[in-house]
Design an enzyme around this catalytic site. Structure first.
Site, mmCIF file in Angstrom:
data_model
loop_
_atom_site.group_PDB
_atom_site.id
_atom_site.type_symbol
_atom_site.label_atom_id
_atom_site.label_comp_id
_atom_site.label_asym_id
_atom_site.label_seq_id
_atom_site.Cartn_x
_atom_site.Cartn_y
_atom_site.Cartn_z
ATOM 1 N N ALA A 49 0.788 -1.093 0.095
ATOM 2 C CA ALA A 49 -0.003 -0.075 0.103
ATOM 3 C C ALA A 49 0.905 1.256 -0.057
ATOM 4 C CB ALA A 49 -0.872 0.012 1.122
ATOM 5 N N GLN B 211 0.841 -6.431 -3.682
ATOM 6 C CA GLN B 211 -0.191 -6.720 -2.758
ATOM 7 C C GLN B 211 -1.465 -5.637 -2.925
ATOM 8 O OE1 GLN B 211 2.917 -6.479 0.744
ATOM 9 N NE2 GLN B 211 1.025 -7.720 1.593
ATOM 10 N N ASP C 285 -5.247 -1.817 -6.973
ATOM 11 C CA ASP C 285 -5.352 -0.635 -7.568
ATOM 12 C C ASP C 285 -5.132 -0.735 -9.206
ATOM 13 O OD1 ASP C 285 -2.615 -0.001 -7.621
ATOM 14 O OD2 ASP C 285 -2.832 0.806 -5.621
ATOM 15 N N HIS D 168 -3.255 -9.951 -4.345
ATOM 16 C CA HIS D 168 -4.488 -9.683 -3.906
ATOM 17 C C HIS D 168 -5.845 -9.445 -4.714
ATOM 18 C CE1 HIS D 168 -2.376 -9.008 0.382
ATOM 19 N NE2 HIS D 168 -2.299 -10.510 0.015
ATOM 20 N N CYS E 67 -25.838 -16.410 -13.782
ATOM 21 C CA CYS E 67 -26.527 -17.362 -12.937
ATOM 22 C C CYS E 67 -27.361 -16.745 -11.725
ATOM 23 C CB CYS E 67 -25.361 -18.229 -12.280
ATOM 24 S SG CYS E 67 -24.325 -17.393 -10.869
ATOM 25 N N SER F 189 4.298 -3.461 4.925
ATOM 26 C CA SER F 189 4.697 -3.782 6.184
ATOM 27 C C SER F 189 5.170 -5.189 6.283
ATOM 28 C CB SER F 189 3.344 -3.595 7.243
ATOM 29 O OG SER F 189 2.345 -4.477 6.661
HETATM 30 ZN ZN ZN Z 1 -22.620 -16.346 -11.948
#
Ligand code: ZN
Length: 259
Positions: A25, A104, A107, A124, A160, A199
């Protein structure tokens, strides 16, 4: 252990052939995206916001999902521009030394700065895509946010009817095994590993440092706050990333690279 100077790190970078970089970050705060755990962090100021990124709460509580979609709508990422730190890593790539850019962050600012998407490993996930939690269909976030703006508080999957979420890794979810495996390979296959703006408190991302050390790479940590890996790092530099990364990379950047 005395830490090496910035000049020594610059020399290591100039001599390196395969550099793997891990960003957190801290590299995006200069772009206006707040971190989570810092003094002004999202969760420091509003601990209840953590429920929005916890998978059980998200699945169980429509109220949490409605709050999460509103938070996505107003996320600072939609206004954010890459900064000097992101651009320095593009220059590092152009020098031919970048093995992988593991991040991580969700963005997309490395790609926006011009980093090769093939080299960026988003541990992530990304906020630029939406994932259906039932059928795994992926839809651009832009399209789903249009539905939220048009009044759908918790837009279901168009195929779905399942619950949808940003294609980010929430607490309680596992990382994409293919992305993690590629990140581990890149950490073992480098001669210099740079952890920038993280960190190093969240695993398995933090453990990538260990893979690099075990493989014999030098470990350089660029972070404003101490990390658990500082004692085993070859260098720890606390200067702001938007300043130190361009200085370090200036020694290796091709002189004809566009500014
Ligand atoms: Zn779906």
């Amino acid at each position: 252990m005395p830490t090496a100077s910035e000049a020594e790190v610059a020399a290591w970078l100039a001599a390196a052939q395969r550099v793997t970089v891990l960003t957190g970050a801290g590299i995006s705060t200069d772009s206006g995206i707040p971190d989570f755990r810092g003094p002004q962090g999202v969760w420091t100021r509003d601990p209840s916001a953590q429920a929005l990124v916890t998978i059980d709460a998200y699945l169980a509580d429509p109220q949490v999902r409605r709050r999460a979609w509103q938070a996505r709508l107003t996320h600072p990422v939609w206004q954010a521009e890459p900064n000097a730190g992101h651009r320095a890593l593009v220059d590092l790539e152009r020098s031919g030394r970048l093995r992988a850019l593991v991040t991580q962050n969700i963005d997309g600012l490395h790609q926006a700065a011009g980093s090769d998407p093939e080299l960026v490993l988003e541990l992530h996930g990304t906020v630029h895509w939406v994932r259906c939690l039932s059928c795994e269909r992926r839809t651009p976030m832009r399209e789903v946010l249009e539905r939220v703006r048009a009044g759908e508080a918790d837009p279901p999957c168009g195929d779905c009817g399942g619950i949808q979420k940003s294609a980010t890794v929430s607490f309680g979810e596992t990382l994409d095994p293919a992305v993690l495996a590629a990140a581990v390979r890149a950490s073992r296959d480098c001669d210099l590993f740079i952890a920038a703006g993280t960190s190093l408190s969240v695993h398995p991302a933090a453990g990538l440092c260990e893979h690099a050390l075990v493989a014999g790479a030098r470990l350089v940590i660029l972070n404003a706050q101490p990390t658990p890996y500082d004692p085993v790092a070859d260098a720890v530099i606390r200067a702001p990333l938007g300043e130190v990364l361009p200085r370090l990379v200036a020694h290796v950047a091709p002189t004809d690279a566009p500014a």
